[in-house]
Design a protein around this motif. Structure first.
Motif, short mmCIF file in Angstrom:
data_model
loop_
_atom_site.label_atom_id
_atom_site.label_comp_id
_atom_site.label_asym_id
_atom_site.label_seq_id
_atom_site.Cartn_x
_atom_site.Cartn_y
_atom_site.Cartn_z
N GLU A 161 13.74 -9.56 0.24
CA GLU A 161 13.22 -8.51 -0.63
C GLU A 161 13.32 -8.91 -2.10
O GLU A 161 14.31 -9.47 -2.55
N VAL A 162 12.26 -8.63 -2.84
CA VAL A 162 12.22 -8.84 -4.28
C VAL A 162 11.86 -7.50 -4.93
O VAL A 162 11.03 -6.77 -4.41
N ASP A 163 12.46 -7.20 -6.06
CA ASP A 163 12.26 -5.91 -6.73
C ASP A 163 10.87 -5.84 -7.35
O ASP A 163 10.57 -6.58 -8.28
N PRO A 164 10.00 -4.93 -6.86
CA PRO A 164 8.64 -4.83 -7.43
C PRO A 164 8.63 -4.38 -8.89
O PRO A 164 7.66 -4.63 -9.61
N SER A 165 9.68 -3.71 -9.32
CA SER A 165 9.72 -3.18 -10.69
C SER A 165 10.23 -4.20 -11.69
O SER A 165 10.23 -3.93 -12.90
N ALA A 166 10.69 -5.36 -11.21
CA ALA A 166 11.24 -6.39 -12.10
C ALA A 166 10.34 -7.61 -12.06
O ALA A 166 10.61 -8.59 -11.36
N ALA A 167 9.24 -7.57 -12.81
CA ALA A 167 8.24 -8.63 -12.75
C ALA A 167 8.81 -10.00 -13.11
O ALA A 167 8.31 -11.02 -12.62
N GLU A 168 9.85 -10.00 -13.91
CA GLU A 168 10.45 -11.28 -14.31
C GLU A 168 11.12 -11.99 -13.14
O GLU A 168 11.38 -13.20 -13.20
N SER A 169 11.37 -11.27 -12.05
CA SER A 169 12.02 -11.87 -10.88
C SER A 169 11.01 -12.35 -9.84
O SER A 169 11.38 -12.96 -8.84
N TRP A 170 9.71 -12.08 -10.05
CA TRP A 170 8.70 -12.52 -9.10
C TRP A 170 8.49 -14.02 -9.24
O TRP A 170 8.55 -14.58 -10.34
N HIS A 171 8.25 -14.68 -8.12
CA HIS A 171 8.00 -16.11 -8.14
C HIS A 171 6.64 -16.42 -7.50
O HIS A 171 6.19 -15.72 -6.58
N ILE A 172 6.02 -17.50 -7.97
CA ILE A 172 4.77 -17.96 -7.37
C ILE A 172 4.99 -18.16 -5.86
O ILE A 172 5.99 -18.74 -5.45
N GLY A 173 4.07 -17.65 -5.06
CA GLY A 173 4.19 -17.78 -3.61
C GLY A 173 4.80 -16.57 -2.93
O GLY A 173 4.75 -16.47 -1.70
N ASP A 174 5.38 -15.64 -3.70
CA ASP A 174 5.86 -14.39 -3.11
C ASP A 174 4.66 -13.61 -2.57
O ASP A 174 3.55 -13.71 -3.10
N LEU A 175 4.90 -12.80 -1.54
CA LEU A 175 3.84 -11.94 -1.01
C LEU A 175 3.96 -10.55 -1.60
O LEU A 175 5.06 -9.96 -1.63
N LEU A 176 2.84 -10.03 -2.10
CA LEU A 176 2.78 -8.71 -2.71
C LEU A 176 2.12 -7.74 -1.73
O LEU A 176 1.05 -8.04 -1.19
N PHE A 177 2.74 -6.59 -1.52
CA PHE A 177 2.23 -5.62 -0.55
C PHE A 177 1.83 -4.33 -1.27
O PHE A 177 2.50 -3.89 -2.21
N PHE A 178 0.78 -3.71 -0.74
CA PHE A 178 0.21 -2.54 -1.38
C PHE A 178 0.01 -1.43 -0.35
O PHE A 178 -0.32 -1.70 0.81
N ALA A 179 0.22 -0.18 -0.82
CA ALA A 179 0.13 0.97 0.08
C ALA A 179 -0.72 2.07 -0.56
O ALA A 179 -0.82 2.17 -1.79
N HIS A 180 -1.33 2.86 0.30
CA HIS A 180 -2.09 4.02 -0.16
C HIS A 180 -1.14 5.00 -0.88
O HIS A 180 0.08 4.85 -0.85
N GLU A 181 -1.74 6.01 -1.49
CA GLU A 181 -0.98 7.06 -2.19
C GLU A 181 -0.07 6.47 -3.27
O GLU A 181 1.10 6.80 -3.38
N GLU A 182 -0.67 5.55 -4.04
CA GLU A 182 0.04 4.91 -5.16
C GLU A 182 1.36 4.28 -4.72
O GLU A 182 2.39 4.44 -5.38
N GLY A 183 1.27 3.58 -3.58
CA GLY A 183 2.43 2.84 -3.12
C GLY A 183 3.38 3.59 -2.21
O GLY A 183 4.35 3.01 -1.71
N LYS A 184 3.10 4.85 -1.94
CA LYS A 184 4.02 5.66 -1.13
C LYS A 184 3.52 5.85 0.31
O LYS A 184 4.27 6.33 1.16
N GLY A 185 2.29 5.48 0.58
CA GLY A 185 1.71 5.71 1.90
C GLY A 185 1.77 4.49 2.80
O GLY A 185 2.71 3.68 2.72
N LYS A 186 0.75 4.33 3.62
CA LYS A 186 0.71 3.25 4.60
C LYS A 186 0.30 1.92 3.94
O LYS A 186 -0.61 1.89 3.11
N ILE A 187 0.98 0.85 4.33
CA ILE A 187 0.63 -0.49 3.85
C ILE A 187 -0.81 -0.81 4.27
O ILE A 187 -1.19 -0.63 5.43
N HIS A 188 -1.62 -1.30 3.32
CA HIS A 188 -3.01 -1.62 3.68
C HIS A 188 -3.48 -2.96 3.12
O HIS A 188 -4.60 -3.38 3.43
N HIS A 189 -2.63 -3.66 2.36
CA HIS A 189 -3.11 -4.90 1.76
C HIS A 189 -1.94 -5.81 1.40
O HIS A 189 -0.82 -5.34 1.16
#
Length: 313
Positions: A237-265
């Motif tokens: 797990e990597v903190d989505p709110s701490a962009a400085e901790s993201w690294h190239i090659g990490d997988l980013l996940f997205f959900a409906h309802e502004e991130g609170k719903g079902k994963i779709h991407h």
């Protein structure tokens, strides 16, 4: 179509589409379900509406590559209910379930002593032993090795075949490609820029969002689940709110309802606020800036599958 311990059932065509049910195939899909499917012609024959209907109609699940092993559960009216053994999935602990035309499967000898040859290029030409063209196969196709020399001799559903040494990487098992870094993952992803999105796509003819991430990880020695809803539960797990901790090659996940719903991407972090992803029907693999897009507000999770020490931003 029951197999013995000394044999395995495998995909016998360059790309076989795995359907939700036999009745989900439409007249426009004739080229895709034929005994000798032509994926290019199938994709060209579909309108934008037909393509979107693959999604909305829940018609297809995933795809198999040439030589990929399956477990056959039953055969009904020339369709085989299968488990794709190399594609982890929460739907079945054995692998990804679905239906394929039985004519696109073949029984072969179980042969793994010399490992597998994994296709490194976008596509590779296989040759017969007298150097006539046999088949063009997709990136990440893995076939058992029979002999290593000036050419690599492979076991295929069509008998022995040859492939140029530089087109493949020899690995001891389907899950044992050398571990790549996050940068390796992102750089490989850029090789697929402009490749059309295809719902359930798992080949270099077309990929969906999680098909892209699955294949990039597989090529870099990491086997993850086939679908984004399962991939988000894996890795670190990597903190989505701490962009400085993201690294190239990490997988980013997205959900409906502004991130609170079902994963779709899902997409791959490309560094500097950028993402590489396969967006949706009608579009192609691209690199975008996250800021100011719907993805920025839908980001719900980030997972890392590589050692931090192995990569640099």
């Amino acid at each position: 179509m029951l197999q013995t311990e000394s044999t395995a059932w495998v995909c016998s065509v360059p790309v076989a589409t795995v359907w939700t049910a036999p009745e989900k195939a439409r007249p426009v899909d004739a080229e895709g379900i034929a005994e000798h499917p032509n994926i290019n012609n199938w994709l060209k024959s579909m309108s934008q509406e037909d393509n979107q209907d693959l999604v909305n109609g829940n018609r297809i699940q995933t795809q198999l590559l040439y030589g990929e092993p399956v477990l056959i559960e039953e055969v009904v009216n020339d369709w085989a209910k299968i488990i794709a053994l190399w594609q982890p999935c929460q739907k079945d602990e054995r692998g990804y379930p679905g239906w394929v035309p039985a004519s696109q499967l073949k029984e072969v000898e179980n042969l793994t002593e010399l490992g597998y040859a994994r296709v490194k290029h976008n596509k590779a030409q296989l040759w017969t032993e007298d150097f006539k063209p046999l088949k063009v196969v997709s990136f990440n196709t893995m076939l058992p090795v029979k002999e290593i020399g000036e050419f690599i001799r492979l076991q295929t559903p069509d008998g022995d075949a040859l492939v140029m040494t530089e087109a493949v990487e020899i690995v001891s098992a389907y899950s044992q490609s050398p571990k790549g870094s996050g940068v390796d993952i992102a750089e490989l992803g850029a090789d697929f820029l402009d490749l059309p999105y295809l719902w359930a796509g798992m080949s270099s003819y077309g990929l969906d969002c999680s098909g892209l991430t699955y294949n990039l990880m597989k090529a870099n020695g990491v086997i993850i689940s086939r679908d984004a809803v399962d991939q988000v539960l894996e890795g670190f797990e990597v903190d989505p709110s701490a962009a400085e901790s993201w690294h190239i090659g990490d997988l980013l996940f997205f959900a409906h309802e502004e991130g609170k719903g079902k994963i779709h991407h899902v997409g791959v972090y490309y560094g500097n606020g950028l993402m590489l992803h396969s967006p949706k029907p009608g579009k192609s693999v691209e690199i975008i800036e996250l800021a100011g897009t719907k993805h920025e507000v839908e980001l719900c999770a980030i997972r890392r599958f590589t050692e931090i020490e192995d990569r640099e931003d």
